[in-house]
Design a protein around this motif. Structure first.
Motif, PDB file in Angstrom:
ATOM      1  N   SER A 192      -6.074   0.723 -10.719  1.00 12.41           N
ATOM      2  CA  SER A 192      -7.186   0.531  -9.783  1.00 12.41           C
ATOM      3  C   SER A 192      -6.913  -0.650  -8.869  1.00 12.41           C
ATOM      4  O   SER A 192      -7.230  -0.624  -7.672  1.00 12.41           O
ATOM      5  CB  SER A 192      -8.494   0.298 -10.547  1.00 12.41           C
ATOM      6  OG  SER A 192      -8.850   1.443 -11.298  1.00 12.41           O
ATOM      7  N   LEU A 193      -6.286  -1.690  -9.430  1.00  7.94           N
ATOM      8  CA  LEU A 193      -5.999  -2.866  -8.625  1.00  7.94           C
ATOM      9  C   LEU A 193      -4.948  -2.572  -7.560  1.00  7.94           C
ATOM     10  O   LEU A 193      -5.100  -2.973  -6.399  1.00  7.94           O
ATOM     11  CB  LEU A 193      -5.529  -4.019  -9.514  1.00  7.94           C
ATOM     12  CG  LEU A 193      -5.129  -5.308  -8.789  1.00  7.94           C
ATOM     13  CD1 LEU A 193      -6.279  -5.803  -7.909  1.00  7.94           C
ATOM     14  CD2 LEU A 193      -4.700  -6.373  -9.774  1.00  7.94           C
ATOM     15  N   ILE A 194      -3.877  -1.873  -7.924  1.00  8.77           N
ATOM     16  CA  ILE A 194      -2.851  -1.571  -6.922  1.00  8.77           C
ATOM     17  C   ILE A 194      -3.417  -0.666  -5.828  1.00  8.77           C
ATOM     18  O   ILE A 194      -3.126  -0.841  -4.643  1.00  8.77           O
ATOM     19  CB  ILE A 194      -1.592  -0.948  -7.569  1.00  8.77           C
ATOM     20  CG1 ILE A 194      -0.442  -0.937  -6.559  1.00  8.77           C
ATOM     21  CG2 ILE A 194      -1.837   0.455  -8.076  1.00  8.77           C
ATOM     22  CD1 ILE A 194       0.889  -0.512  -7.143  1.00  8.77           C
ATOM     23  N   GLY A 199      -5.151  -0.118  -0.305  1.00 13.28           N
ATOM     24  CA  GLY A 199      -6.161   0.469   0.563  1.00 13.28           C
ATOM     25  C   GLY A 199      -6.226   1.979   0.498  1.00 13.28           C
ATOM     26  O   GLY A 199      -6.930   2.612   1.280  1.00 13.28           O
ATOM     27  N   PHE A 200      -5.473   2.587  -0.416  1.00  9.78           N
ATOM     28  CA  PHE A 200      -5.546   4.036  -0.616  1.00  9.78           C
ATOM     29  C   PHE A 200      -5.130   4.335  -2.048  1.00  9.78           C
ATOM     30  O   PHE A 200      -4.564   3.485  -2.750  1.00  9.78           O
ATOM     31  CB  PHE A 200      -4.654   4.797   0.372  1.00  9.78           C
ATOM     32  CG  PHE A 200      -3.174   4.513   0.210  1.00  9.78           C
ATOM     33  CD1 PHE A 200      -2.379   5.330  -0.590  1.00  9.78           C
ATOM     34  CD2 PHE A 200      -2.569   3.440   0.853  1.00  9.78           C
ATOM     35  CE1 PHE A 200      -1.028   5.079  -0.741  1.00  9.78           C
ATOM     36  CE2 PHE A 200      -1.222   3.183   0.708  1.00  9.78           C
ATOM     37  CZ  PHE A 200      -0.449   4.004  -0.092  1.00  9.78           C
ATOM     38  N   ILE A 216       5.683   1.805 -11.052  1.00 16.23           N
ATOM     39  CA  ILE A 216       5.438   2.360  -9.726  1.00 16.23           C
ATOM     40  C   ILE A 216       5.492   1.227  -8.708  1.00 16.23           C
ATOM     41  O   ILE A 216       4.903   0.165  -8.915  1.00 16.23           O
ATOM     42  CB  ILE A 216       4.062   3.057  -9.672  1.00 16.23           C
ATOM     43  CG1 ILE A 216       4.040   4.244 -10.639  1.00 16.23           C
ATOM     44  CG2 ILE A 216       3.741   3.509  -8.249  1.00 16.23           C
ATOM     45  CD1 ILE A 216       2.676   4.869 -10.791  1.00 16.23           C
ATOM     46  N   ALA A 217       6.220   1.437  -7.599  1.00 15.04           N
ATOM     47  CA  ALA A 217       6.354   0.412  -6.563  1.00 15.04           C
ATOM     48  C   ALA A 217       5.693   0.894  -5.285  1.00 15.04           C
ATOM     49  O   ALA A 217       5.774   2.068  -4.924  1.00 15.04           O
ATOM     50  CB  ALA A 217       7.825   0.107  -6.308  1.00 15.04           C
ATOM     51  N   ALA A 218       5.049  -0.022  -4.601  1.00  9.12           N
ATOM     52  CA  ALA A 218       4.447   0.274  -3.303  1.00  9.12           C
ATOM     53  C   ALA A 218       4.364  -1.025  -2.521  1.00  9.12           C
ATOM     54  O   ALA A 218       4.381  -2.114  -3.099  1.00  9.12           O
ATOM     55  CB  ALA A 218       3.059   0.893  -3.479  1.00  9.12           C
ATOM     56  N   GLU A 219       4.303  -0.917  -1.191  1.00  9.32           N
ATOM     57  CA  GLU A 219       4.287  -2.109  -0.352  1.00  9.32           C
ATOM     58  C   GLU A 219       3.017  -2.173   0.481  1.00  9.32           C
ATOM     59  O   GLU A 219       2.490  -1.148   0.909  1.00  9.32           O
ATOM     60  CB  GLU A 219       5.524  -2.149   0.560  1.00  9.32           C
ATOM     61  CG  GLU A 219       6.819  -2.325  -0.212  1.00  9.32           C
ATOM     62  CD  GLU A 219       8.023  -2.551   0.688  1.00  9.32           C
ATOM     63  OE1 GLU A 219       7.824  -2.703   1.913  1.00  9.32           O
ATOM     64  OE2 GLU A 219       9.157  -2.586   0.165  1.00  9.32           O
TER      65      GLU A 219
END
Length: 381
Positions: A192-194, A199-200, A216-219
């Protein structure tokens, strides 16, 4: 391609060959400005005025009655750029005229070479700047006096050198994102935090523990700064091979992490979940070193909207010792978390300055620059 041992400057096609809206030619060498001056005419002016770092619009003469509209950018007296209408034919004709003046046409990699000045290094790294803000900082370093500082490091005292080294850590992130690692027990709300930070909905959120079983990686971007977020599997004793592999990956991410955010669930009973995670990581490897040592850490308590009768007694007792408290479900405390992250990631020398002063700061951003400063610091001991 014509090469000359007696050439006074080099020229290269700086943009890919083929059709395009704009093409760029790069010139380098003591004879570059003089060669361009023979063919370039400033629009509506008879003066050969080429200010540094200011585009000048004019015409490049290709023949007696033939010219091409060109934007001239003088980086310095030996480094120029010509921005023209894209297309191989026009670029070819301009390169031919420049070779008539003793220029040597080279491939762009040959012209780029190994950057040795702040300006060259900034230009080389500019395509890799993750955000507009980091790109702007790179460009400003060529104007903020960093080159002069590097040329006179012996004049600086130990504190001034130490301040430059602290800011060099920020400089590394002008070309690559900060790394934020989320760690915590299962079902603490990391997914939920990521999603909230991005923002999505990037990660599946489910009440069932263990939904995220791999890393899981995201920027994302916070206040202009790039951040790569690693959402990890909840750490617990498990025999699930996929989940165990996700836990093992955390060890590698810990090594590279700039900041570790440990998310707590107030309903988790027993010993401190931080200690549980640390012991689980050590138990899952033959090596027993404390990977959390010397790492920046934030401990955030989630789910503060839950009734206190559901809380573990230890979590009630130590809630004020946590760096931050929030509820991702209601949004309480969520906006303040962004400032907390930036406070932890950015050096205080930068973070606590007004924006106009931040833009004027000298920030070393390459290994070459950092090594020069480190060597100068050793000599002060």
């Amino acid at each position: 391609m014509i090469r000359s041992e007696n050439s006074s400057f080099q020229a290269a096609r700086w943009t890919p060959a083929g059709r395009g809206a704009v093409g760029t030619l790069r010139l380098k060498g003591p004879g570059a400005l003089e060669a361009v001056h023979k063919f370039f005419q400033v629009k509506n002016s008879d003066k050969a005025d080429y200010p540094t770092d200011r585009p000048v619009f004019g015409y490049f003469l290709l023949g007696p009655d033939l010219h091409e509209e060109v934007v001239l950018h003088k980086i310095d007296d030996q480094n120029l750029e010509l921005h023209i209408h894209g297309g191989d034919r026009i670029c070819r004709r301009i390169l031919d005229r420049l070779q008539e003046q003793g220029g040597e046409e080279v491939f762009w990699r040959d012209l780029a070479g190994s950057p040795q000045t702040v300006v060259e290094e900034a230009i080389a790294l500019l395509p890799f700047a993750p955000t507009a803000q980091t790109a702007a900082h790179l460009l400003r370093q060529s104007k903020n006096g960093l080159q002069k500082t590097l040329d006179h490091l012996s004049d600086l005292d130990a504190k001034e050198l130490d301040d430059l080294l602290i800011l060099s850590e920020l400089g590394r992130h002008l070309r690559e994102p900060f790394s934020l690692l989320l760690i915590g027990p299962v079902n603490a709300g990391k997914s939920s935090l990521i999603n909230s930070l991005l923002g999505f909905d990037r990660v599946i959120v489910d009440p069932e523990a263990g939904t995220t079983r791999d890393a899981i990686a995201a920027e994302t971007v916070l206040d202009g700064w790039p951040i790569r977020i690693m959402d990890t599997a909840g750490i617990r004793s498990t025999n699930d091979p996929i989940e165990r592999e996700g836990i093992r990956k955390i060890r590698k991410f810990l090594i590279d992490a700039d900041l570790i955010l440990f998310l707590l669930d107030p309903t988790v009973k027993g010993i401190d979940p931080f200690q549980t995670c640390r012991e689980a990581l050590i138990a899952d490897s033959e090596r027993s070193e404390d990977l959390f040592a010397n790492k920046k850490r934030l401990t955030v308590l989630n789910k503060i909207d839950l009734p206190e009768e559901l809380w573990d007694e230890d979590r009630k007792a130590d809630r004020e010792q946590r760096d931050h408290q929030l509820s991702l479900r209601t949004g309480e405390g969520r906006a303040e978390l962004n400032d907390l992250l930036l406070d932890a990631l950015l050096p205080a020398q930068y973070r606590n300055r007004p924006v106009i002063e931040q833009a004027q700061m000298q920030i070393p951003f390459t290994e070459r620059q950092i090594e020069l400063i480190k060597q100068a610091r050793k000599e002060k001991v």
